[in-house]
Scaffold this motif. Structure first.
Motif, PDB file in Angstrom:
ATOM      1  N   CYS A 172       0.817  -1.217   0.000  1.00 46.38           N
ATOM      2  CA  CYS A 172       0.000   0.000   0.000  1.00 46.38           C
ATOM      3  C   CYS A 172       0.854   1.272   0.000  1.00 46.38           C
ATOM      4  O   CYS A 172       0.378   2.348  -0.344  1.00 46.38           O
ATOM      5  N   GLY A 173       2.076   1.176   0.446  1.00 53.77           N
ATOM      6  CA  GLY A 173       2.986   2.325   0.431  1.00 53.77           C
ATOM      7  C   GLY A 173       2.775   3.305   1.575  1.00 53.77           C
ATOM      8  O   GLY A 173       3.437   4.345   1.623  1.00 53.77           O
ATOM      9  N   SER A 174       1.883   2.981   2.491  1.00 49.42           N
ATOM     10  CA  SER A 174       1.602   3.907   3.590  1.00 49.42           C
ATOM     11  C   SER A 174       2.859   4.173   4.430  1.00 49.42           C
ATOM     12  O   SER A 174       3.126   5.304   4.837  1.00 49.42           O
ATOM     13  N   CYS A 175       3.626   3.144   4.698  1.00 49.39           N
ATOM     14  CA  CYS A 175       4.841   3.311   5.517  1.00 49.39           C
ATOM     15  C   CYS A 175       5.811   4.279   4.833  1.00 49.39           C
ATOM     16  O   CYS A 175       6.425   5.125   5.483  1.00 49.39           O
ATOM     17  N   ILE A 176       5.919   4.174   3.523  1.00 45.95           N
ATOM     18  CA  ILE A 176       6.863   5.018   2.768  1.00 45.95           C
ATOM     19  C   ILE A 176       6.400   6.468   2.817  1.00 45.95           C
ATOM     20  O   ILE A 176       7.182   7.383   3.082  1.00 45.95           O
ATOM     21  N   LYS A 207       6.355   5.429  13.269  1.00 44.38           N
ATOM     22  CA  LYS A 207       5.158   5.809  12.492  1.00 44.38           C
ATOM     23  C   LYS A 207       4.845   4.772  11.418  1.00 44.38           C
ATOM     24  O   LYS A 207       3.686   4.483  11.125  1.00 44.38           O
ATOM     25  N   CYS A 208       5.862   4.235  10.809  1.00 41.57           N
ATOM     26  CA  CYS A 208       5.656   3.264   9.722  1.00 41.57           C
ATOM     27  C   CYS A 208       4.898   2.035  10.233  1.00 41.57           C
ATOM     28  O   CYS A 208       3.943   1.579   9.614  1.00 41.57           O
ATOM     29  N   ALA A 209       5.332   1.528  11.390  1.00 40.71           N
ATOM     30  CA  ALA A 209       4.703   0.318  11.926  1.00 40.71           C
ATOM     31  C   ALA A 209       3.281   0.617  12.405  1.00 40.71           C
ATOM     32  O   ALA A 209       2.361  -0.181  12.181  1.00 40.71           O
ATOM     33  N   ARG A 210       3.089   1.779  13.028  1.00 41.06           N
ATOM     34  CA  ARG A 210       1.749   2.126  13.529  1.00 41.06           C
ATOM     35  C   ARG A 210       0.746   2.236  12.389  1.00 41.06           C
ATOM     36  O   ARG A 210      -0.413   1.886  12.532  1.00 41.06           O
ATOM     37  N   GLY A 211       1.214   2.690  11.237  1.00 44.80           N
ATOM     38  CA  GLY A 211       0.289   2.891  10.113  1.00 44.80           C
ATOM     39  C   GLY A 211       0.189   1.687   9.194  1.00 44.80           C
ATOM     40  O   GLY A 211      -0.466   1.760   8.151  1.00 44.80           O
ATOM     41  N   CYS A 212       0.814   0.599   9.538  1.00 46.52           N
ATOM     42  CA  CYS A 212       0.773  -0.593   8.675  1.00 46.52           C
ATOM     43  C   CYS A 212      -0.381  -1.502   9.114  1.00 46.52           C
ATOM     44  O   CYS A 212      -0.231  -2.310  10.028  1.00 46.52           O
ATOM     45  N   TYR A 213      -1.516  -1.353   8.432  1.00 48.41           N
ATOM     46  CA  TYR A 213      -2.696  -2.110   8.867  1.00 48.41           C
ATOM     47  C   TYR A 213      -2.594  -3.589   8.520  1.00 48.41           C
ATOM     48  O   TYR A 213      -3.286  -4.418   9.102  1.00 48.41           O
ATOM     49  N   ALA A 214      -1.717  -3.903   7.591  1.00 48.35           N
ATOM     50  CA  ALA A 214      -1.522  -5.321   7.242  1.00 48.35           C
ATOM     51  C   ALA A 214      -0.633  -6.026   8.274  1.00 48.35           C
ATOM     52  O   ALA A 214      -0.439  -7.230   8.200  1.00 48.35           O
TER      53      ALA A 214
END
Ligand code: SF4
Ligand code: SF4
Length: 295
Positions: free
Chosen positions: A64-68, A96-103
């Protein structure tokens, strides 16, 4: 009672409840990040570094690229094969990357806790300690690399009447033991090899101080349980020497722990490359045979 010193912190990567292997009764085991040994077979390679780290499970990533997008350090980049390219040197450890990784493909290993936060958490299990004769075990990594924090935790737990155990590889100044002696009921003391050169090869460090500390600790009359990890290809030949050394010094409570490959998978998941070799796992029968050497 003095107020808790909230400046004392440690990075904790696991709080394992209902543990029955780390001392008497039902226990809560606290695993510290940071270690000054590098055992070739380490079951917890995510504990080597004191700082928090990131783990990445490629199989779970949905791209999804959210972490990036969320990374303030611009240290994550898409990578066709690996999924993610990580520039550790730019990472701000913000999580922040891990918190926003819903997968849940990215996860953060370790969390900096104050003594007050950890104490509150541990005291929630008080009914289990009281009912089972259990308590709290501090482990790692090497929990004794944080002597201020550890002393504070042990002292507070003793004030509440909780049984305390410290699981250590013993590669620290003896003064660190002296500080925690009054508040520690049991030491789980790891011994990995007898000969210094073998120990160096297997762990990256000399065992001279480890052996000296053990003998001094034994002289205090404190309860000590020796724990020896058995990795047949690496240290089976050391076992008779370890036994003679322990017995000559009146130390008889010894438990052997069979190697398992759990560390290999954990090392592979770290976003910073860390390879661990897999060894042959020890079956129950062989472990029993080795255990008989220790009476
Ligand atoms: S946020 Fe999670 S799932 Fe999305 S690209 Fe990053 S690691 Fe993969
Ligand atoms: S923790 Fe994650 S989001 Fe934060 S700087 Fe490091 S890689 Fe980027």
């Amino acid at each position: 009672m003095f107020p808790l010193d909230e400046k004392k912190t440690a990075v904790i990567f696991n709080i394992q409840r209902f543990s029955v292997f780390d001392g008497p009764g039902v226990r809560t085991a606290v695993f510290f990040k940071g270690c000054n040994l590098r055992c070739l077979w380490c079951h917890n390679p995510e504990s080597y570094e004191r700082r928090t780290q990131l783990a990445f499970d490629r199989q779970k990533c949905i791209g999804c690229g959210s972490c990036i997008r969320n990374c303030p350090g611009l240290c994550l980049l898409p990578a066709p094969e690996a999924g993610l390219l990580y520039r550790r040197e730019d990472c701000l450890d913000c999580g922040k990357c891990a918190r926003g990784c819903y997968a849940k493909a990215l996860s953060r290993i370790g969390c900096e806790m104050t003594a007050g936060e950890l104490l509150e958490d541990l005291l929630e299990d008080m009914p289990y300690y009281q009912e089972s004769g259990g308590g709290v075990t501090f482990s790692g990594g090497e929990c004794m690399l944080c002597p201020d924090f550890l002393e504070e935790m042990l002292r507070r737990l003793k004030e509440k009447g909780v049984h305390t155990a410290v699981d250590t590889a013993g590669n620290v100044p003896y003064e660190s033991f002296e500080r925690i002696l009054p508040y520690t009921d049991l030491f789980l003391y790891d011994v990995k090899a007898f000969h210094e050169e073998v120990h160096r090869e297997l762990t990256g460090a000399s065992n001279r101080r480890i052996k000296e500390n053990l003998l001094r600790l034994a002289g205090t009359g404190k309860e000590i349980k020796i724990r020896i990890p058995v990795i047949e290809e690496l240290n089976a030949g050391e076992l008779p020497f370890i036994r003679d050394f322990l017995w000559e010094n009146g130390i008889r409570d010894v438990e052997l722990l069979g190697y398992h490959r759990m560390g290999v998978g954990k090392a592979e998941l770290l976003l910073e490359p860390l390879a661990q070799k897999a060894f042959r796992e020890v079956d129950g029968e062989s472990l029993k045979k080795y255990q008989q050497m220790f009476g």
